[in-house]
Design a protein around this motif. Structure first.
Motif, short mmCIF file in Angstrom:
data_model
loop_
_atom_site.label_atom_id
_atom_site.label_comp_id
_atom_site.label_asym_id
_atom_site.label_seq_id
_atom_site.Cartn_x
_atom_site.Cartn_y
_atom_site.Cartn_z
N LEU A 321 0.72 -1.56 -0.01
CA LEU A 321 -0.11 0.06 0.47
C LEU A 321 0.87 0.93 -0.17
O LEU A 321 0.42 2.67 -0.11
CB LEU A 321 -1.16 0.18 0.81
N ALA A 322 2.47 1.09 0.02
CA ALA A 322 3.09 2.51 1.02
C ALA A 322 2.51 3.35 1.31
O ALA A 322 2.53 4.51 1.10
CB ALA A 322 3.14 3.05 -0.63
N ASP A 323 1.89 3.05 2.22
CA ASP A 323 1.56 3.30 3.59
C ASP A 323 2.35 3.93 4.81
O ASP A 323 2.24 3.25 5.74
CB ASP A 323 -0.08 2.76 4.16
N ILE A 324 3.09 4.68 4.15
CA ILE A 324 4.31 5.25 5.74
C ILE A 324 3.71 5.38 7.22
O ILE A 324 4.27 4.85 7.72
CB ILE A 324 4.87 6.10 5.02
N GLU A 325 2.54 5.79 7.26
CA GLU A 325 2.71 6.40 8.46
C GLU A 325 1.41 4.83 8.89
O GLU A 325 1.99 4.95 10.44
CB GLU A 325 1.28 7.62 8.44
#
Length: 363
Positions: A321-325
């Motif tokens: 998802l490339a969701d860093i947070e």
């Protein structure tokens, strides 16, 4: 689904027969009275029967222990739900997480000797015999009491009788299935004894990397692939590869597992789905990982495993998802740093994996 329905129907039928036989034997004829009782008794009896399950789980595992000791087995650990006694350090501790499918376990190491000559039937059936004897004792005692008190004894005899049947009739990897499998061939018995021996080493905190390679030879031998007992060795080999951060080896083991074994029939199927998603995410198989994510969200047991494993959720959030947070948030829920000094156990391997994922954010 059909088999589950038949099992439930058979348990209800057995309960009805036991209750009916008791009432007939006591000369009960006013059947209308069965419907005239205080409604408050329903929740009280339901709570009592539910709590009695834990008593009979303990007795079931105690049966394994007793008959195991009589057969020369040595105690490794004794677990009822999240409470576990470990023989290695003589400690009783509450586990933060436990397998959703494991109610209890009496793990014992087999006696030394030739695998072909080692006893196994008494140890495997010890729990069934303990539940059967308890159920028979409660049910038999009911006939020596006045009707109301005896009726309660009959009700409370149903739990151990059901447990005895549930463990005796082969299903998944219950006692009956293990007995049937071990009785089929020497190869299956070898796998069972080796599994018990290796579980003892793991319980004693022997590093996964130091487990004898001979235990994993069965993964390449077609003769052992016919038994579901080889599934355990796939899982341990996978964890060992993760401990070395050898993700290619770990991935190849899962691929071999799914190629050689009917994975959906294995008790390790939930673990396989979770860990294969982890490997799919690492190796860029995004669509495969997303497909498994959808499967997990629609399956209650898989969802419980998913919620309990922040490491796999973090890998999915980061690589798919490339969701860093979200990744950082999940990694913050990882194992305590205090476990760093522990031997190469499951906990320290998880810590190593969390740190490996965290390394992506160090610069």
């Amino acid at each position: 689904m059909k088999k589950s329905f038949l099992r439930i129907a058979s348990y209800i039928s057995i309960a009805f027969i036991m209750l009916y036989a008791y009432l007939i034997a006591k000369g009960f004829s006013d059947w209308g009275k069965l419907l005239s009782f205080d409604p408050l008794l329903i929740p009280i009896l339901s709570a009592g029967l539910f709590l009695s399950i834990y008593v009979h789980i303990f007795l079931h595992e105690a049966g394994h222990f007793l008959f195991g000791k009589l057969s020369g087995y040595r105690l490794v650990s004794f677990q009822v739900r999240r409470y576990k006694y470990s023989q290695a350090d003589h400690s009783l501790h509450h586990m933060q997480t436990a397998s959703p499918v494991l109610a209890g376990q009496c793990l014992m190491a087999p006696p030394k000797g030739d695998y072909a000559e080692l006893p196994y039937r008494s140890y495997l059936l010890g729990g069934v015999m303990a539940n059967a004897l308890t159920g028979a004792s409660l049910y038999g005692s009911a006939f020596m009491m006045e009707l109301r008190l005896g009726f309660l004894f009959v009700l409370f005899s149903l739990v151990p009788v059901w447990m005895a049947l549930a463990n005796l009739l082969p299903k998944a990897q219950n006692d009956g299935a293990l007995l049937r499998e071990a009785s089929r061939s020497l190869h299956a018995r070898k796998l069972m004894f080796r599994q018990l021996e290796m579980a003892k080493l793991i319980e004693e905190k022997v590093p996964f990397a130091d487990l004898p390679d001979a235990y994993f030879a069965s993964l390449k031998d077609p003769q052992y692939q016919k038994s579901f007992l080889v599934d355990y060795f796939y899982m341990v080999a996978y964890v060992r590869a993760l401990g070395d951060l050898d993700f290619e080896e770990a991935d190849s083991l899962l691929l071999a597992f799914s190629a050689n074994r009917p994975v959906e029939e294995s008790v390790y199927w939930p673990v396989y789905v979770m860990e294969s998603l982890f490997c799919d995410a690492l190796f860029g198989r995004i669509e495969a990982a997303k497909g498994k994510f959808v499967q997990i969200q629609t399956h209650p047991l898989l969802k419980r495993y998913w919620i309990a494993n922040s490491r796999i959720r973090a890998a999915y959030a980061f690589f798919c998802l490339a969701d860093i947070e979200e990744t950082k948030k999940l990694l913050g829920q990882g194992p305590a740093v205090a476990r760093e000094s522990s031997p190469e156990t499951d906990a320290s391997i998880e810590l190593r994996l969390y740190r490996w994922l965290n390394s992506y954010f160090e610069h």
